[in-house]
Design a protein around this motif. Sequence first.
Motif, PDB file in Angstrom:
ATOM      1  N   PRO A 238       0.806  -1.233   0.000  1.00 22.57           N
ATOM      2  CA  PRO A 238       0.000   0.000   0.000  1.00 22.57           C
ATOM      3  C   PRO A 238       0.834   1.276   0.000  1.00 22.57           C
ATOM      4  CG  PRO A 238      -0.777  -1.558   1.677  1.00 22.57           C
ATOM      5  CD  PRO A 238       0.546  -2.053   1.193  1.00 22.57           C
ATOM      6  N   ILE A 239       2.040   1.214   0.582  1.00 22.23           N
ATOM      7  CA  ILE A 239       2.850   2.431   0.719  1.00 22.23           C
ATOM      8  C   ILE A 239       3.176   3.035  -0.639  1.00 22.23           C
ATOM      9  CG2 ILE A 239       4.829   3.410   1.942  1.00 22.23           C
ATOM     10  CD1 ILE A 239       5.222   0.620   3.200  1.00 22.23           C
ATOM     11  N   ARG A 240       3.301   2.196  -1.658  1.00 17.90           N
ATOM     12  CA  ARG A 240       3.742   2.719  -2.955  1.00 17.90           C
ATOM     13  C   ARG A 240       2.739   3.699  -3.546  1.00 17.90           C
ATOM     14  NH1 ARG A 240       2.073   0.340  -7.906  1.00 17.90           N
ATOM     15  NH2 ARG A 240       0.624  -1.401  -7.685  1.00 17.90           N
ATOM     16  N   PHE A 241       1.457   3.539  -3.215  1.00 18.35           N
ATOM     17  CA  PHE A 241       0.456   4.458  -3.750  1.00 18.35           C
ATOM     18  C   PHE A 241       0.571   5.835  -3.087  1.00 18.35           C
ATOM     19  CE2 PHE A 241      -1.347   0.171  -4.258  1.00 18.35           C
ATOM     20  CZ  PHE A 241      -1.473   0.160  -5.632  1.00 18.35           C
ATOM     21  N   ALA A 242       0.910   5.840  -1.801  1.00 16.74           N
ATOM     22  CA  ALA A 242       1.155   7.120  -1.128  1.00 16.74           C
ATOM     23  C   ALA A 242       2.393   7.788  -1.707  1.00 16.74           C
ATOM     24  CB  ALA A 242       1.320   6.899   0.372  1.00 16.74           C
ATOM     25  N   ALA A 243       3.437   6.987  -1.975  1.00 15.94           N
ATOM     26  CA  ALA A 243       4.665   7.532  -2.564  1.00 15.94           C
ATOM     27  C   ALA A 243       4.397   8.076  -3.968  1.00 15.94           C
ATOM     28  CB  ALA A 243       5.747   6.459  -2.604  1.00 15.94           C
TER      29      ALA A 243
END
Length: 377
Positions: A329-334
């Motif tokens: 999920p973190i990649r979408f925030a990045a």
Amino acid sequence: MRLFKEKLAWAAPIAVILIIALFSVNLFVQGDPQIKNLPVALIVNDEGKNVDAVKTAVKNMSQGVDGAEPVIAFTTEKEADIDTLFNDKTYYAALVVPKGYHDALTDAVKNKQPATLKVYVNQGYNATGANAAKTALTALVNQMSQQYSTTFIKQLGDKQIDAADATVLANPIVAQDKVFNAVTAKTANGSAPLLMAMPAWVGALIGGFIVFLATASIVKKERLNRSQVLRLMSNQLLFGIIIALFSGFTVATIGTIADIAMPSYLLVALFVSFAAFCFYLLVSAVTAWIGKPAITLFMVVMLLGMGVIMMPPEMLPDFFVNFVRPWIPIRFAAEGLRDIFYFGSGFYTGHSFNVIAGIGIVGLIVFVLSGFKRQNR
């Protein structure tokens, strides 16, 4: 010696081995990355024998070496569309044959002026991928330049040349770079979006788990009716908003202190807060259903994702592209923060925003459904 008889004590070295193993998985990602099929646009604005030579060189480069997949995957496009294509993150770079290239190369020695091939670099898409594409395209231009240099020198034979002629003969073709969606200064060489997105996940993970433990303690001590369960769950959501806002504004404040060149303090703070709250909903939903094992699950996701989200998918092994990267999920925030930093996006960042919002909505629904489980108990 009694300690050696305790099963929990033996869990410590096993846990250490597992954690180190998970961290070491990133060695497969970053140890020796093999670049393959980086999407690059080919734009041809001229025609002639010299232009055909460029097309041949591109075709040869697209075939790879010894059966391996090529580094670059070329697709022919129009120059008028390149801004849109770069903003849509379709290509890392573009090789442009400008109008007049054929004549410029034919008369390079006579005019004492080298011909130019343009290399457009979509730096904000992913600095690592864009630089890899730029390096490959520059090498292609240099290779062609050396081939023409050899041909021109043979054609001149024993003819005397001056310094200007020698310069053109050595490099009859030069690459001219142009950067799109530039990685600005003071953004940790393009890593700032990822570094600022990570606290959104960590804050949601730690905050969500602590609130879960506090809630579980209340449920264990008291027998709650439906209205009390709903009130308790609404309090969990309220804590989630508080945790998310603390996460977002703390990240933005630390970024300001660290002299990170943020496009807008408030925009970054609100976007990180939004991502943190959606991640909090996901963490709360999973912990509500499976309890403490959820923290292990999310830690595994975080450890596996550390190396994956830093690299473009074209530089990852197929296993990580197909089975690991989609679940981070973190990649979408990045990606959302990257749009804000380098693509001039506002709070709504398109695909990344939609995915994060989807995570939050699904998390909220699953979390609310867990209330019926508590009531039945």
